[in-house]
Design a protein around this motif. Structure first.
Motif, short mmCIF file in Angstrom:
data_model
loop_
_atom_site.label_atom_id
_atom_site.label_comp_id
_atom_site.label_asym_id
_atom_site.label_seq_id
_atom_site.Cartn_x
_atom_site.Cartn_y
_atom_site.Cartn_z
N ARG A 133 43.13 34.00 40.36
CA ARG A 133 44.55 34.22 40.02
C ARG A 133 44.64 35.40 39.04
NH1 ARG A 133 47.90 30.38 42.05
NH2 ARG A 133 49.61 31.01 40.68
N GLY A 134 44.08 36.49 39.47
CA GLY A 134 43.94 37.67 38.62
C GLY A 134 45.12 38.62 38.70
N ALA A 135 44.86 39.88 38.31
CA ALA A 135 45.94 40.86 38.18
C ALA A 135 45.46 42.24 38.59
CB ALA A 135 46.45 40.90 36.74
N ILE A 136 46.40 43.04 39.08
CA ILE A 136 46.17 44.45 39.37
C ILE A 136 47.09 45.26 38.46
CG2 ILE A 136 46.38 46.29 41.08
CD1 ILE A 136 45.87 44.18 43.25
N VAL A 137 46.54 46.29 37.85
CA VAL A 137 47.32 47.23 37.05
C VAL A 137 47.09 48.63 37.63
CG1 VAL A 137 47.77 48.20 34.76
CG2 VAL A 137 47.02 45.81 34.98
N LYS A 217 48.09 58.54 23.01
CA LYS A 217 46.63 58.43 22.99
C LYS A 217 46.18 57.55 24.16
CE LYS A 217 46.80 56.57 18.94
NZ LYS A 217 46.44 55.96 17.63
N ALA A 218 44.93 57.72 24.54
CA ALA A 218 44.41 56.93 25.66
C ALA A 218 44.53 55.44 25.39
CB ALA A 218 42.95 57.32 25.94
N GLU A 219 44.34 55.06 24.13
CA GLU A 219 44.41 53.64 23.78
C GLU A 219 45.83 53.07 23.91
OE1 GLU A 219 42.79 55.92 22.11
OE2 GLU A 219 40.70 55.24 22.29
N ASP A 220 46.85 53.94 23.86
CA ASP A 220 48.22 53.47 24.08
C ASP A 220 48.36 52.90 25.49
OD1 ASP A 220 49.20 54.25 21.54
OD2 ASP A 220 49.47 56.31 22.25
N ILE A 221 47.71 53.53 26.44
CA ILE A 221 47.73 53.03 27.81
C ILE A 221 46.75 51.87 27.96
CG2 ILE A 221 47.52 53.67 30.23
CD1 ILE A 221 49.77 55.10 28.61
N GLY A 222 45.60 52.00 27.32
CA GLY A 222 44.58 50.96 27.43
C GLY A 222 45.04 49.62 26.91
N SER A 223 45.76 49.62 25.79
CA SER A 223 46.19 48.36 25.20
C SER A 223 47.21 47.65 26.09
CB SER A 223 46.76 48.58 23.79
OG SER A 223 47.88 49.44 23.83
N LEU A 224 48.11 48.43 26.72
CA LEU A 224 49.08 47.83 27.63
C LEU A 224 48.39 47.34 28.90
CD1 LEU A 224 51.90 47.02 28.45
CD2 LEU A 224 52.32 49.39 29.18
N ALA A 225 47.44 48.11 29.42
CA ALA A 225 46.71 47.68 30.60
C ALA A 225 45.97 46.37 30.34
CB ALA A 225 45.74 48.77 31.05
N ALA A 226 45.35 46.27 29.17
CA ALA A 226 44.63 45.04 28.82
C ALA A 226 45.58 43.85 28.72
CB ALA A 226 43.87 45.24 27.52
N TYR A 227 46.76 44.09 28.16
CA TYR A 227 47.76 43.02 28.07
C TYR A 227 48.22 42.58 29.45
CZ TYR A 227 52.30 40.78 27.51
OH TYR A 227 53.35 39.90 27.62
N LEU A 228 48.56 43.53 30.32
CA LEU A 228 49.05 43.20 31.64
C LEU A 228 47.97 42.50 32.49
CD1 LEU A 228 51.08 46.42 32.47
CD2 LEU A 228 52.00 44.15 31.94
N ALA A 229 46.72 42.77 32.19
CA ALA A 229 45.63 42.12 32.91
C ALA A 229 45.39 40.70 32.42
CB ALA A 229 44.35 42.94 32.76
N SER A 230 45.89 40.38 31.24
CA SER A 230 45.59 39.10 30.61
C SER A 230 46.57 38.01 31.01
CB SER A 230 45.61 39.25 29.09
OG SER A 230 46.94 39.31 28.61
N SER A 231 46.21 36.77 30.69
CA SER A 231 47.08 35.63 30.98
C SER A 231 48.33 35.63 30.11
CB SER A 231 46.31 34.33 30.79
OG SER A 231 45.81 34.23 29.46
N GLU A 232 48.34 36.42 29.05
CA GLU A 232 49.54 36.53 28.21
C GLU A 232 50.71 37.12 28.99
OE1 GLU A 232 48.96 37.86 24.03
OE2 GLU A 232 46.94 38.31 24.74
N ALA A 233 50.41 37.88 30.04
CA ALA A 233 51.45 38.54 30.85
C ALA A 233 51.72 37.76 32.14
CB ALA A 233 51.03 39.97 31.17
#
Length: 254
Positions: A133-137, A217-233
């Motif tokens: 039950r994963g995610a695609i970003v 910054k690259a981490e601005d995108i990385g942090s959102l990608a990590a959130y969207l991949a997580s169960s929090e989203a």
């Protein structure tokens, strides 16, 4: 010991925004597979990662279905599962010259990497993602929504990524969530394989024109990608998130 056994696969991970995404996932204790056509840059980045980080590198082309199939097989062999796919790989330079001079082969290669690549990755990742039950970003671009001259192939490919995102979200839900991120100006010079040690800072007016007060910054995108991949989203799917410091909301008059 890794507290979180989840596995993410990041395409275009060897340089640029891809490195920022990998960094943010590793910081959150994901195990990460780096997939990139540039084997030298990928191996260099893997060596730079802190000791003990759970990461591996696979070389290949997202536009080549045989490479994609092999990547998914090796990912599952290494990680035993797949919880998130981040489709970041793309030909980054948006400028392709006058449309009347744009060669069909150049147009097609841009679409092959930027749009067909995410399709192929999703196609072969879906069975494993359904199981967790994963995610695609997907990583699109603000150029899916606005343009400069002579960027037809890039804009078309990134607009296609946004449409592919909501189409996949409808087809794969509720088992797999699918979202996209549309970055604006992201300074990735420090995330390039050939980055010099003494990067010159961007000029003040580059930062000042952004309502947020700075270039991304690259981490601005990385942090959102990590959130969207997580169960929090877990309640977010089919959406595109513009991350551009407010530039697409700015009225500009000469």
């Amino acid at each position: 010991m890794i507290d979180n056994p989840k596995v993410a696969l990041v395409t275009g991970a060897a340089q640029g925004i891809g490195r920022g995404i990998v960094h943010c996932l590793l910081e959150r204790n994901w195990r990460v597979v780096l997939f990139d056509i540039d084997e030298a840059a990928g191996q260099q980045y893997l060596e730079q990662l802190a000791e003990g980080r759970a990461a591996t590198f696979i070389a290949g082309d997202v536009a080549n279905e045989a490479d994609v199939r092999r990547c998914l097989e090796q990912t599952l062999e290494w990680g035993g599962r797949l919880d998130a796919l981040v489709n970041n790989a793309g030909l980054a330079d948006p400028h392709s010259g006058p449309v009347e001079e744009l060669a069909l082969a150049d147009w097609q290669r841009r679409l092959d990497v930027n749009l067909t690549g995410p399709f192929l990755m999703a196609k072969h990742a879906v069975p494993a993602l359904r199981a967790t039950r994963g995610a695609i970003v997907n990583i699109s671009s603000t150029r899916a929504w606005q343009s400069e001259p002579q960027c037809e192939s890039y804009a078309a490919s990134k607009g296609g990524v946004v449409a592919l995102t909501h189409a996949l979200a409808m087809s794969l839900g509720p088992d797999v969530r699918v979202n996209s991120i549309s970055p604006g100006w992201i300074d990735v010079r420090a995330q390039q394989a050939d980055a010099p040690d003494n990067l010159k800072p961007l000029p003040d007016n580059a930062h000042a024109q952004h309502p947020a007060g700075r270039v991304g910054k690259a981490e601005d995108i990385g942090s959102l990608a990590a959130y969207l991949a997580s169960s929090e989203a877990a309640f977010i799917t089919g959406q595109d998130f513009i991350v551009d410091g407010g530039m697409t909301r700015k009225m500009i008059y000469n």
